[in-house]
Design a protein around this motif. Structure first.
Motif, PDB file in Angstrom:
ATOM      1  N   TRP A  54      -1.119  52.493  -9.467  1.00 39.34           N
ATOM      2  CA  TRP A  54      -1.897  51.646  -8.793  1.00 39.34           C
ATOM      3  C   TRP A  54      -2.442  50.622  -9.422  1.00 39.34           C
ATOM      4  N   VAL A  55      -2.200  49.339  -8.993  1.00 39.41           N
ATOM      5  CA  VAL A  55      -2.868  47.950  -9.662  1.00 39.41           C
ATOM      6  C   VAL A  55      -4.054  47.856  -8.917  1.00 39.41           C
ATOM      7  N   ILE A  56      -5.158  47.859  -9.500  1.00 39.91           N
ATOM      8  CA  ILE A  56      -6.488  47.664  -8.927  1.00 39.91           C
ATOM      9  C   ILE A  56      -7.223  46.682  -9.477  1.00 39.91           C
ATOM     10  N   PRO A  57      -8.144  45.948  -8.632  1.00 40.33           N
ATOM     11  CA  PRO A  57      -9.242  45.360  -9.379  1.00 40.33           C
ATOM     12  C   PRO A  57     -10.056  46.311 -10.518  1.00 40.33           C
ATOM     13  N   GLY A  58     -10.574  45.866 -11.449  1.00 43.93           N
ATOM     14  CA  GLY A  58     -11.461  46.584 -12.572  1.00 43.93           C
ATOM     15  C   GLY A  58     -12.564  47.132 -11.728  1.00 43.93           C
ATOM     16  N   MET A  59     -12.952  48.315 -11.940  1.00 46.42           N
ATOM     17  CA  MET A  59     -14.060  48.654 -11.256  1.00 46.42           C
ATOM     18  C   MET A  59     -15.300  48.598 -11.889  1.00 46.42           C
ATOM     19  N   LEU A  60     -16.418  48.444 -10.875  1.00 48.84           N
ATOM     20  CA  LEU A  60     -17.687  48.101 -11.426  1.00 48.84           C
ATOM     21  C   LEU A  60     -18.463  49.505 -11.702  1.00 48.84           C
ATOM     22  N   ASP A  61     -19.463  49.389 -12.445  1.00 51.30           N
ATOM     23  CA  ASP A  61     -20.432  50.421 -12.908  1.00 51.30           C
ATOM     24  C   ASP A  61     -21.862  49.643 -12.761  1.00 51.30           C
ATOM     25  N   VAL A  62     -22.515  49.880 -11.700  1.00 49.77           N
ATOM     26  CA  VAL A  62     -23.711  49.051 -11.308  1.00 49.77           C
ATOM     27  C   VAL A  62     -25.173  49.719 -11.904  1.00 49.77           C
ATOM     28  N   HIS A  63     -24.883  50.995 -12.405  1.00 53.53           N
ATOM     29  CA  HIS A  63     -26.231  51.334 -12.889  1.00 53.53           C
ATOM     30  C   HIS A  63     -25.870  52.015 -14.192  1.00 53.53           C
ATOM     31  N   ALA A 476      -9.573  52.220   0.927  1.00 60.75           N
ATOM     32  CA  ALA A 476     -11.146  52.201   1.206  1.00 60.75           C
ATOM     33  C   ALA A 476     -11.795  52.591   0.073  1.00 60.75           C
ATOM     34  N   ALA A 477     -11.186  53.672  -0.837  1.00 63.84           N
ATOM     35  CA  ALA A 477     -11.785  53.943  -1.943  1.00 63.84           C
ATOM     36  C   ALA A 477     -11.853  53.018  -2.929  1.00 63.84           C
ATOM     37  N   VAL A 478     -10.749  52.331  -3.188  1.00 65.53           N
ATOM     38  CA  VAL A 478     -10.640  51.384  -4.005  1.00 65.53           C
ATOM     39  C   VAL A 478     -11.824  50.075  -3.844  1.00 65.53           C
ATOM     40  N   HIS A 479     -11.743  49.793  -2.364  1.00 64.91           N
ATOM     41  CA  HIS A 479     -12.787  48.794  -1.862  1.00 64.91           C
ATOM     42  C   HIS A 479     -14.199  49.210  -2.347  1.00 64.91           C
ATOM     43  N   ARG A 480     -14.440  50.171  -2.239  1.00 67.89           N
ATOM     44  CA  ARG A 480     -16.190  50.926  -2.306  1.00 67.89           C
ATOM     45  C   ARG A 480     -16.215  50.768  -3.961  1.00 67.89           C
ATOM     46  N   LEU A 481     -15.252  50.934  -4.887  1.00 68.37           N
ATOM     47  CA  LEU A 481     -15.321  50.900  -6.234  1.00 68.37           C
ATOM     48  C   LEU A 481     -15.246  49.603  -6.861  1.00 68.37           C
ATOM     49  N   THR A 482     -14.720  48.562  -5.976  1.00 69.39           N
ATOM     50  CA  THR A 482     -14.693  47.321  -6.515  1.00 69.39           C
ATOM     51  C   THR A 482     -15.115  46.100  -5.739  1.00 69.39           C
ATOM     52  N   GLY A 483     -14.434  45.674  -4.757  1.00 69.68           N
ATOM     53  CA  GLY A 483     -14.885  44.569  -3.941  1.00 69.68           C
ATOM     54  C   GLY A 483     -16.269  44.422  -3.180  1.00 69.68           C
ATOM     55  N   GLU A 484     -16.460  45.712  -2.521  1.00 68.39           N
ATOM     56  CA  GLU A 484     -17.873  46.134  -1.827  1.00 68.39           C
ATOM     57  C   GLU A 484     -18.918  45.846  -2.821  1.00 68.39           C
ATOM     58  N   LEU A 485     -18.953  46.256  -4.046  1.00 61.62           N
ATOM     59  CA  LEU A 485     -19.909  46.257  -4.792  1.00 61.62           C
ATOM     60  C   LEU A 485     -20.039  44.804  -5.528  1.00 61.62           C
ATOM     61  N   ALA A 486     -18.813  43.994  -5.894  1.00 64.15           N
ATOM     62  CA  ALA A 486     -19.099  42.652  -6.417  1.00 64.15           C
ATOM     63  C   ALA A 486     -19.712  41.928  -5.137  1.00 64.15           C
ATOM     64  N   ASP A 487     -19.226  42.008  -3.997  1.00 65.72           N
ATOM     65  CA  ASP A 487     -19.907  41.218  -3.021  1.00 65.72           C
ATOM     66  C   ASP A 487     -21.185  41.228  -2.508  1.00 65.72           C
ATOM     67  N   TRP A 488     -21.672  42.727  -2.832  1.00 68.17           N
ATOM     68  CA  TRP A 488     -23.183  42.929  -2.454  1.00 68.17           C
ATOM     69  C   TRP A 488     -24.095  42.437  -3.452  1.00 68.17           C
ATOM     70  N   TYR A 489     -23.448  42.433  -4.960  1.00 68.31           N
ATOM     71  CA  TYR A 489     -24.276  42.056  -5.980  1.00 68.31           C
ATOM     72  C   TYR A 489     -23.887  40.493  -6.226  1.00 68.31           C
ATOM     73  N   GLY A 490     -23.140  39.931  -5.520  1.00 69.37           N
ATOM     74  CA  GLY A 490     -22.813  38.480  -5.678  1.00 69.37           C
ATOM     75  C   GLY A 490     -21.882  38.151  -7.019  1.00 69.37           C
ATOM     76  N   LEU A 491     -21.031  39.171  -7.320  1.00 66.22           N
ATOM     77  CA  LEU A 491     -20.445  38.741  -8.777  1.00 66.22           C
ATOM     78  C   LEU A 491     -19.054  38.343  -8.305  1.00 66.22           C
ATOM     79  N   ASP A 492     -18.325  37.598  -9.392  1.00 67.45           N
ATOM     80  CA  ASP A 492     -17.061  37.265  -9.164  1.00 67.45           C
ATOM     81  C   ASP A 492     -16.250  38.276  -9.949  1.00 67.45           C
ATOM     82  N   ALA A 493     -15.904  39.177  -9.191  1.00 69.66           N
ATOM     83  CA  ALA A 493     -15.270  40.371  -9.686  1.00 69.66           C
ATOM     84  C   ALA A 493     -14.973  41.404  -8.517  1.00 69.66           C
ATOM     85  N   GLY A 494     -14.088  42.440  -8.910  1.00 65.07           N
ATOM     86  CA  GLY A 494     -13.662  43.119  -7.873  1.00 65.07           C
ATOM     87  C   GLY A 494     -12.572  42.909  -6.794  1.00 65.07           C
TER      88      GLY A 494
END
Length: 574
Positions: A54-63, A476-494
């Motif tokens: 699986w080639v996915i966007p790098g995951m975000l760790d927000v805490h 959906a799990a990939v989205h929750r770990l990547t794009g969803e977090l990036a969008d909420w935090y306003g980051l160019d990532a995910g």
């Protein structure tokens, strides 16, 4: 012929937006994804076979609480090796932007279970900034292994303005001028690209050091008027308020919902820890989801619970564990930092009577279940007790379970090591939490609680669990770990699309063998003789790519990682 720095060949490519994967080659050049092609691309300077992966966007760790570690060991390898490419520091009111080394060490050490000397030396030796803009530049100039985004800590600015003594005095409040200075500090941080402000109200949060060792963190002494003054700036700028509430007060949590509400004004983005299925109170998870739904739908709030997507397993050496902060006799023990004096207290019969009484309380808000039959000894010089619970030991010896714990703690101190699961032990409730739109995946506490917990690989474990249980599509799990977090935090990532930053994880699902939760220890970078607890499975991440650099492959870091290789950067809101 088009030349690529890196080519990922033949993987299942997930875009991070929730779309189904597609088989494609990914071409990377100059730190960007330049081509995603169903047709084979020519080899790059480095080509990785992603077939079956699986080639996915790098995951975000927000805490995370990497604030000290990133100064001396900027690779942040324990996150990178698990496919995390971006982290958020400055949580729970704690940052190192304004306060001096002594104050930072006093604030971080006890509540985050970090060595005082390690925090102090990291700040004292590496501080080359005089404000948030210079701090961001200083981080960006370091050989970061992952991208770093930051919140500004409320305790940090409160101490810098009021001094530690006044900042933790329940009778002291900032003057008008001092509050204006804090407002200006926050404004300057937002101008410098910080994501927002972090605060804390938890009664668990105590200072370390010799000056005020029984006081709570400065942010807990602030009035709601002070919070409102700072939140006004966040709301105007559409930035984030992260906090740790006092979970013993439902009224205080309601205040957070109210401050986030946006029915007749702009909502305030608010994220709290933690949305968990707590063993001590099985109503917590359902109530948390329902309350957040009401706040967001009825109140127009922008509220999210932070949720750890795995069982909340904790380890303790003796009685050194943050959950002991939630009752009086536990606090009394933790307030004594001298080993001999603590042992004398734990041996005292009058203390033991109170300890037994505290453990037996069945009512009132709490996090720890306090069931010593649900607390397994994993290491002790008395080999015959290893593998047993304190309850079992007590039954064998004809004593109370609390006395079994205290007897062993007095005899062996930190050589007594035990574990328990505090929350998130029921699969069906975990499924529900991870599907809830009012919950975001976070609260790993990476970089803190070095001997108590290890959730650096929470994202991998969530993906493995999703594959096994099929409670949501993998995309959906990939989205929750990547794009969803990036969008909420306003980051160019995910996200993974042409033109996106080349921050990518190549996941090998063949490596999902249920070993990711296994206990392990590894030397803590930069501190001789100190081990930290980790969970590892080096077969699950084929590669981690940050800024177009392949920084990690199957257990091996790239040459210069964390020393000369500048892969990550300081991420600012877009």
């Amino acid at each position: 012929m088009t030349r690529y720095d890196v080519v990922l060949r033949g993987g299942s490519v997930f875009d991070g937006a929730g779309s189904p994967p597609r088989t494609a080659d990914v071409g990377i050049r100059d730190g960007k994804v330049v081509t995603i092609s169903a047709e084979p691309l020519p080899d790059g300077a480095q080509t990785i076979d992603a077939t079956g992966k699986w080639v996915i966007p790098g995951m975000l760790d927000v805490h995370t609480h990497y604030d000290a570690e990133v100064l001396g060991s900027p690779g942040l390898g324990e996150s990178v090796r698990h496919g995390v490419t971006s982290v958020v520091i400055g949580n729970c009111s704690l940052s190192t932007v304004y306060a001096e080394a002594d104050d930072c060490a006093d604030m971080f050490a006890r509540v985050e279970a970090l060595p005082w000397d390690a925090v102090h030396s990291a700040v004292k030796e590496h501080k080359d900034w005089d404000g948030p803009r210079a701090y961001a530049q200083s981080l960006a100039a370091r050989p970061l292994g992952a991208n770093v985004a930051a919140l500004l800590g409320h305790s940090d600015i409160r101490v810098a303005v009021m001094g530690l003594g006044r900042a933790v005095d329940p009778q002291a409040q900032p003057t008008g001028d001092e509050l204006n200075r804090m407002r200006q500090m926050l404004t300057d941080a937002l101008d410098a690209g910080f994501l927002g402000l972090s605060t804390i109200r938890s009664s668990f949060s105590k200072l370390e050091g010799v000056r005020f060792p029984t006081r709570q963190l400065p942010s807990t002494y602030a009035s709601w008027r002070e919070y409102a003054a700072l939140n006004k700036i966040l709301r105007q700028r559409n930035r984030i308020h992260q906090s740790t509430p006092n979970l013993t007060s439902r009224l205080e949590i309601a205040r957070y919902f109210a401050q986030s509400a946006g029915r007749f004004r702009k909502p305030l983005k608010t994220t709290l820890i933690a949305g968990m299925d707590v063993k001590a109170d099985r109503t917590t998870a359902r109530a948390a989801i329902a309350a957040a739904w009401i706040a967001n739908i009825v109140g127009g709030a922008a509220f999210r619970w932070q949720h750890l997507p795995v069982p909340f397993e904790v380890y303790a050496d003796g009685v050194d564990l943050v959950v002991f902060e939630e009752f009086g006799s536990g606090v009394a023990a933790l307030n004594i930092r001298d080993v001999m004096k603590r042992g004398e207290l734990l041996a005292d019969e009058s203390y033991r009577r109170q300890f037994r009484k505290d453990l037996a309380k069945k009512y009132g808000p709490r996090v720890w279940h306090r069931d010593l039959y649900d607390a397994q000894i994993v290491a002790c010089p008395e080999a015959e007790v290893v593998g047993k619970s304190f309850g079992q030991v007590a039954d064998e010896r004809g004593i109370h379970p609390a006395d079994a714990l205290l007897d062993l703690a007095v005899a062996h101190g930190a050589k007594l090591r035990w574990r328990t699961v505090i929350a998130n032990d029921r699969d069906d409730v975990l499924d529900r939490l991870q599907r809830s739109p009012n919950v975001q995946v976070g609260f790993a506490d990476s970089g803190a609680h070095l001997r108590n917990m290890a959730f650096y690989n929470f994202g991998l474990r969530m993906l493995e669990r999703t594959q096994q249980r099929d409670f949501m599509p993998i995309e959906a799990a990939v989205h929750r770990l990547t794009g969803e977090l990036a969008d909420w935090y306003g980051l160019d990532a995910g996200r993974l699309h042409e033109g996106a930053r080349a921050d990518i994880a190549v996941i090998d699902p063949a490596g999902f063998d249920e070993s990711s939760a296994a206990y392990a220890e590894t030397p803590f970078p930069g501190i001789a003789g100190l081990n930290r607890m980790v969970n590892r499975n080096d077969r699950a991440v084929a590669a981690t790519i940050v800024g177009g650099h392949v920084v990690y492959e199957y257990g091996t870091f790239a040459p210069g990682f964390g020393t000369t290789l500048h892969a990550g950067t300081f991420l600012k809101p877009v």
